[in-house]
Scaffold this motif. Structure first.
Motif, mmCIF file in Angstrom:
data_model
loop_
_atom_site.group_PDB
_atom_site.id
_atom_site.type_symbol
_atom_site.label_atom_id
_atom_site.label_comp_id
_atom_site.label_asym_id
_atom_site.label_seq_id
_atom_site.Cartn_x
_atom_site.Cartn_y
_atom_site.Cartn_z
ATOM 1 N N ASP A 3 0.811 -1.220 0.000
ATOM 2 C CA ASP A 3 0.000 0.000 0.000
ATOM 3 C C ASP A 3 0.847 1.272 0.000
ATOM 4 O O ASP A 3 0.405 2.324 0.477
ATOM 5 C CB ASP A 3 -0.972 0.015 1.189
ATOM 6 C CG ASP A 3 -2.095 -0.984 1.010
ATOM 7 O OD1 ASP A 3 -2.435 -1.267 -0.159
ATOM 8 O OD2 ASP A 3 -2.629 -1.478 2.008
ATOM 9 N N ALA A 130 -5.655 -2.078 -3.379
ATOM 10 C CA ALA A 130 -5.160 -2.211 -2.015
ATOM 11 C C ALA A 130 -4.570 -3.597 -1.794
ATOM 12 O O ALA A 130 -4.939 -4.568 -2.467
ATOM 13 C CB ALA A 130 -6.294 -1.967 -1.020
ATOM 14 N N GLU A 131 -3.655 -3.699 -0.833
ATOM 15 C CA GLU A 131 -3.023 -4.979 -0.543
ATOM 16 C C GLU A 131 -4.044 -6.013 -0.083
ATOM 17 O O GLU A 131 -3.912 -7.204 -0.358
ATOM 18 C CB GLU A 131 -1.938 -4.790 0.525
ATOM 19 C CG GLU A 131 -1.089 -6.025 0.781
ATOM 20 C CD GLU A 131 -0.329 -6.485 -0.449
ATOM 21 O OE1 GLU A 131 -0.022 -7.697 -0.520
ATOM 22 O OE2 GLU A 131 -0.056 -5.663 -1.342
#
Length: 574
Positions: A3, A130-131
């Motif tokens: 991120d 996003a991760e």
């Protein structure tokens, strides 16, 4: 990554460093949330740089090789604002800025993670994902959808080819004379669309490989050759390896070509079986079989590279891939056509519905019990044996009545290679002890899994250790396993054959290491240790680890056997 946005800089000038020692390119992770500079702009900032990291343990992934091929001489991070020095450059950077503007527009119109995924599918820009989304996509075996590959190129080219051919045939049927044959015109237009998609996606080895394979197939249609054959795969692989020889050892290359070859080999049996399947069930049966065959072909490679196996991937692909082919990619093509007229909103809305569905499927499948299992890293010989064995089997296979002695021997050799690979993998053991390259962490293998000496410190290296052990725990969980005793700075554990390992950290750890150095002890210190006279223990400190890199230790009847990541004979005072 994690991120955090990354910047790659070229034309680098470093303070107080001569040009001959300055890296050609550097990459920095940004810790703040400041606005990013446009591509092609000259900037100035303060950062912390270091060489590309060495492997986390002997036999681990070596980032330095890929950094060398990418011309990347240093990596690091920056906490300072980015200051503009000169206006953005033109030329090729104008095209890249246009691509990023398209990406931003898609994310803004669709919104959320659905917009970020849609942008990744159309432009190759994954910076908005996003991760957490990446993790559920990996756990559900849908991560291949995010990365532009043969699936995306094939769907786009097939949609354009089919749509253009239908339009041209319709125009021809209306009495308007057009040159024949229409399928060659359609293939040429589809090839141009694929080339435009290649530019829009920003390139990259995976995308270039996909374009070459699609271009070979469309070129075969234009040249009246078979579009689906192993020769097209061989030609595409040859072109990719001439252009990017380092791709051979990458997971993307191996998995992409393994899946493609398996699907081509299954095409003949499916064509013979298809007439016996009801017409209404053929699309479902074909999707199920293609997902199963591609999954079986790529699962061993994915497990070897990523040390995990997603068990419900076929369910996720059955639910997501049809939506990808019928909604997302066609809507993306239509949006691209209508965008110059400002009429792309309906198509992007449809595309957003499709990506929302794919994300829901990913979260649902990833949340099922036992969705992911850790797989221990195989010995380095396993993947080459699997690759050579599978290739030899394909080259030597013939129907039973056409097999000769030489081909039979080839099939026997292929079976022997595949059996040897399986036995090596099944009987492999992980090192008893792993030491981080700066002595910031030590991992001891126990019946409960690898026990880490500290709950913090060396988090990236430790995560690689646990991943390669096939262990799904995090560092804090691994540090809670019973093995180590003592306070947080002076940790010790018992080893087989009466040996002990001591891990000493913090200020004064070098002096404490000199005091702890005794026979039948492995002493690891985060500060340099100085001993007068012979060293009675196996001592590992920053000075010694500088020459060896990360260390793996196995216990034998004659004592510990030490292996380093550095490509040099390991000589340690003991």
């Amino acid at each position: 990554g994690r991120d955090r946005m990354r910047l790659t800089l070229d034309g680098v000038v470093l303070h107080d460093l001569s040009p001959d020692r300055t890296p050609a390119r550097v990459r920095l992770s940004l810790m703040g949330d400041d606005a990013l500079p446009p591509l092609g702009q000259r900037v100035m900032l303060t950062g912390h740089l270091g060489p590309p990291p060495a492997p986390s343990s002997p036999g681990s992934f070596d980032f330095r090789m890929f950094a060398w091929f990418d011309g990347l001489g240093a990596v690091g991070y920056s906490r300072t604002p980015i200051m503009a020095v000169a206006p953005p450059q033109g030329g090729v950077w104008w095209a890249h800025r246009a691509r990023m503007s398209i990406s931003a527009a898609i994310q803004d119109r669709i919104g959320g993670q659905a917009g970020a995924v849609a942008s990744a599918l159309m432009t190759g820009d994954r910076s908005g994902i996003a991760e957490e989304t990446n993790e559920v996509m990996r756990a559900s075996n849908l991560y291949h959808i995010i990365s532009i590959s043969g699936l995306h190129m094939g769907m786009l080219a097939a949609f354009v080819y089919g749509a253009v051919r239908m339009v041209l045939v319709g125009v021809q049927g209306a009495g308007i004379g057009l040159a024949r044959p229409m399928h060659k015109w359609a293939a040429g237009i589809a090839l141009a669309a694929a080339a435009a998609y290649l530019w829009l996606s920003g390139g990259g080895v995976a995308t270039e490989r996909s374009f070459i394979m699609v271009a070979v197939m469309l070129g075969a249609i234009i040249a009246d050759r078979r579009a689906i054959s192993l020769r097209t795969v061989a030609l595409a692989a040859t072109i990719v390896l001439i252009y990017s020889p380092e791709a051979l050892v990458s997971a993307g290359f191996q998995m992409s070509f393994a899946a493609t070859i398996a699907l081509i080999l299954s095409y003949g049996p499916w064509a013979r079986m298809q007439p016996h399947v009801p017409w209404w069930a053929r699309p479902v049966a074909m999707l199920f079989l293609s997902s199963l065959i591609a999954g079986l072909a790529t699962s061993p490679i994915a497990a070897a590279h990523f040390n995990r196996m997603a068990h419900y991937g076929i369910v996720a692909n059955l639910l997501a891939v049809p939506v990808m082919g019928t909604l997302v990619m066609p809507a993306g093509v239509i949006a691209a056509i209508l965008a110059p007229l400002g009429l792309d909103a309906p198509a992007l809305w449809v595309m957003g519905i499709g990506t929302e569905w794919m994300l829901w499927v990913a979260r649902f499948v990833a949340g099922l019990g036992g969705a992911v299992t850790g797989i221990a890293k195989p010995p380095s010989a396993v993947l080459p044996l699997m690759g050579f064995g599978a290739t030899l089997a394909i080259l030597c296979w013939r129907p039973r009545g056409q097999r000769g002695t030489l081909r039979g021997a080839g099939l026997g050799a292929a079976l022997a290679m595949l059996t040897a690979a399986a036995l090596l993998w099944l009987t492999a053991t992980r090192p008893l002890l792993l030491v981080a390259p700066e002595a910031e962490a030590v991992g001891l293998m126990t019946p409960a899994g690898r026990a880490i000496s500290r709950p913090t410190g060396g988090s990236f290296v430790v995560s690689i250790w646990l991943q390669e052990d096939g262990d799904l725990a995090d560092q804090e969980q691994a540090a809670a396993r019973p093995a180590w005793s003592g306070d947080r700075r002076d940790r010790r554990a018992d080893l087989p054959q009466g040996w002990q390992v001591w891990h000493l950290t913090g200020k004064g750890s070098g002096n404490r290491a000199a005091e702890a150095c005794r026979p039948r002890r492995i002493v690891i210190a985060s500060e340099p240790a100085t001993l007068d006279g012979p060293v009675p223990c196996l001592l590992l400190d920053p000075r010694r680890l500088r020459d060896t890199g990360a260390v793996a230790i196995r216990m034998t009847a004659s004592g510990p056997v030490v292996t380093g990541t550095a490509p040099m004979p390991l000589t340690l005072e003991r």
